[in-house]
Write a protein that holds these residues in place. Structure first.
Motif, PDB file in Angstrom:
ATOM      1  N   ASN A   1      -7.721  -3.038   7.019  1.00  0.00           N
ATOM      2  CA  ASN A   1      -6.668  -1.572   7.546  1.00  0.00           C
ATOM      3  C   ASN A   1      -6.639   0.152   7.147  1.00  0.00           C
ATOM      4  O   ASN A   1      -7.290   1.188   7.707  1.00  0.00           O
ATOM      5  CB  ASN A   1      -4.912  -1.840   7.537  1.00  0.00           C
ATOM      6  N   ALA A   2      -6.741   0.098   5.690  1.00  0.00           N
ATOM      7  CA  ALA A   2      -6.886   0.738   5.129  1.00  0.00           C
ATOM      8  C   ALA A   2      -8.527   2.035   5.602  1.00  0.00           C
ATOM      9  O   ALA A   2      -8.422   2.876   4.963  1.00  0.00           O
ATOM     10  CB  ALA A   2      -7.066   1.182   3.611  1.00  0.00           C
TER      11      ALA A   2
ATOM     12  N   ASN B   1      -9.951   1.495   7.870  1.00  0.00           N
ATOM     13  CA  ASN B   1      -9.688   2.207   9.303  1.00  0.00           C
ATOM     14  C   ASN B   1      -9.047   3.291   8.831  1.00  0.00           C
ATOM     15  O   ASN B   1      -8.072   3.833  10.959  1.00  0.00           O
ATOM     16  CB  ASN B   1      -9.778   1.380  10.222  1.00  0.00           C
ATOM     17  N   ASP B   2      -8.513   3.294   8.855  1.00  0.00           N
ATOM     18  CA  ASP B   2      -7.267   4.376   8.753  1.00  0.00           C
ATOM     19  C   ASP B   2      -8.071   6.226   8.030  1.00  0.00           C
ATOM     20  O   ASP B   2      -8.504   6.249   7.372  1.00  0.00           O
ATOM     21  CB  ASP B   2      -6.193   4.211   7.388  1.00  0.00           C
ATOM     22  N   ASP B   3      -7.930   6.718   8.833  1.00  0.00           N
ATOM     23  CA  ASP B   3      -8.532   8.283   8.493  1.00  0.00           C
ATOM     24  C   ASP B   3      -8.490   9.052   7.424  1.00  0.00           C
ATOM     25  O   ASP B   3      -8.389   9.732   7.376  1.00  0.00           O
ATOM     26  CB  ASP B   3      -8.764   8.917  10.275  1.00  0.00           C
ATOM     27  N   GLU B   4      -6.640   9.148   7.774  1.00  0.00           N
ATOM     28  CA  GLU B   4      -6.166   9.838   6.815  1.00  0.00           C
ATOM     29  C   GLU B   4      -6.687   9.268   4.637  1.00  0.00           C
ATOM     30  O   GLU B   4      -6.573   9.877   3.970  1.00  0.00           O
ATOM     31  CB  GLU B   4      -4.035   9.096   6.472  1.00  0.00           C
ATOM     32  N   VAL B   5      -7.319   7.611   4.877  1.00  0.00           N
ATOM     33  CA  VAL B   5      -7.569   7.301   3.978  1.00  0.00           C
ATOM     34  C   VAL B   5      -9.000   7.684   4.131  1.00  0.00           C
ATOM     35  O   VAL B   5      -9.838   7.198   4.198  1.00  0.00           O
ATOM     36  CB  VAL B   5      -7.016   5.729   3.845  1.00  0.00           C
TER      37      VAL B   5
ATOM     38  N   ASN C   1      -4.602  11.530   0.417  1.00  0.00           N
ATOM     39  CA  ASN C   1      -5.151  10.977   1.075  1.00  0.00           C
ATOM     40  C   ASN C   1      -6.183   9.905   0.197  1.00  0.00           C
ATOM     41  O   ASN C   1      -7.242   9.097   0.519  1.00  0.00           O
ATOM     42  CB  ASN C   1      -6.062  11.422   1.231  1.00  0.00           C
TER      43      ASN C   1
ATOM     44  N   THR D   1       0.277   5.685  -0.268  1.00  0.00           N
ATOM     45  CA  THR D   1      -0.850   6.308   0.337  1.00  0.00           C
ATOM     46  C   THR D   1      -0.106   8.022   0.137  1.00  0.00           C
ATOM     47  O   THR D   1       1.009   7.783   0.534  1.00  0.00           O
ATOM     48  CB  THR D   1      -1.526   6.262   1.758  1.00  0.00           C
TER      49      THR D   1
ATOM     50  N   ALA E   1      -5.354   5.845  -0.686  1.00  0.00           N
ATOM     51  CA  ALA E   1      -4.290   4.503  -0.735  1.00  0.00           C
ATOM     52  C   ALA E   1      -4.550   3.734  -1.612  1.00  0.00           C
ATOM     53  O   ALA E   1      -5.515   3.300  -2.783  1.00  0.00           O
ATOM     54  CB  ALA E   1      -5.302   3.747   0.696  1.00  0.00           C
TER      55      ALA E   1
ATOM     56  N   GLN F   1       1.173  -1.366  -0.113  1.00  0.00           N
ATOM     57  CA  GLN F   1      -0.202   0.410  -0.003  1.00  0.00           C
ATOM     58  C   GLN F   1       1.298   1.099  -0.051  1.00  0.00           C
ATOM     59  O   GLN F   1       1.943   0.989   0.707  1.00  0.00           O
ATOM     60  CB  GLN F   1      -0.709  -0.089   1.409  1.00  0.00           C
TER      61      GLN F   1
END
Length: 250
Positions: free
Chosen positions: A41-42, A44-48, A13, A10, A15, A8
């Protein structure tokens, strides 16, 4: 020989999740397990804010399940585990909460068609023909059927499944709704994918999350359904017909 991987990256923002195996991107269990985890995981990632699913190489998007592993299955538990691999990836895509753009640069067979169908928006090149070949080797596209039928409809699914040895063109896949657009070159495909991903990443993430929920409503039973389907294929792969058929391909 090149090594299999799931990776991955990123950026802005977005992924970009990429998978690769040397066998035309055919997927063994460990790679499927890793792919499902990376997608989760992506999600759940706030950045994505948006996910792009792609594969390495330029000829084949995904040749489906690993043939080597398929031939080696010798008991029900192993069969169940093997066919649950694509089930877990499709369910990870369904529940991850982020819009997933598919980038299909080449042919998709079996489980590869399932992955493309489980994206929320899919773009492809003219080389991205599709085939559901499973019935010809004595099993069937049972695990991926809910995702494929949801995307292209039951009629197209049944035609492709019964006419199992022929590829259907990328234009056919576009006509049936699997691909939103088809491009002449990989460069044009990547430009379109990047433009769309950047647009989506600029939108309200809460609205995108709600849209994802709406797109996948009435699929809450898939956690159970796809596992039940995996058991059907897991049993069929042990049949004498399928064992003989697979041996002839060795």
């Amino acid at each position: 020989m090149a090594q299999s991987y799931v990776k991955q990256t990123t950026k802005n923002n977005i992924a970009f999740i990429e998978f690769f195996t040397p066998e035309h991107n055919a997927m063994p269990s460990p790679i499927l397990k890793e792919l499902a985890q990376v997608i989760t995981n992506a999600g759940n990632d706030d950045e994505v804010k948006v996910i792009v699913l792609k594969s390495g190489g330029d000829r084949t998007f995904c040749a489906g399940a690993s043939f080597k592993e398929l031939i080696a299955i010798d008991n029900l538990e192993a069969g169940d585990l093997f066919f649950s691999g694509f089930a877990n990836v499709i369910n990870a895509m369904r529940t991850c909460g982020k819009i997933i753009i598919g980038r299909v640069q080449g042919k998709a067979v079996g489980g590869g068609v399932g992955l493309a169908s489980a994206t929320d928006y899919c773009l492809a090149t003219k080389y991205a023909a599709i085939k559901l070949s499973e019935i010809s080797i004595g099993i069937g596209p049972f695990v991926i059927e809910p995702a494929v039928s949801k995307k292209i409809g039951a009629t197209a699914f049944s035609q492709m499944t019964i006419d199992a040895e022929n590829f259907y063109s990328a234009e056919y896949a576009k006509d049936k709704g699997l691909y939103a657009n088809v491009f002449e070159t990989i460069e044009e495909l990547d430009q379109a994918v990047n433009e769309l991903a950047n647009k989506l990443a600029s939108y309200n993430p809460e609205a995108l999350s709600e849209l994802k929920n709406v797109l996948w409503q009435n699929t809450e039973n898939w956690d159970t359904l796809l596992k039940e389907r995996a058991k059907i294929s897991g049993k069929l792969v042990l049949s004498s017909f399928t064992k003989e058929k697979l041996a002839s391909y060795k």
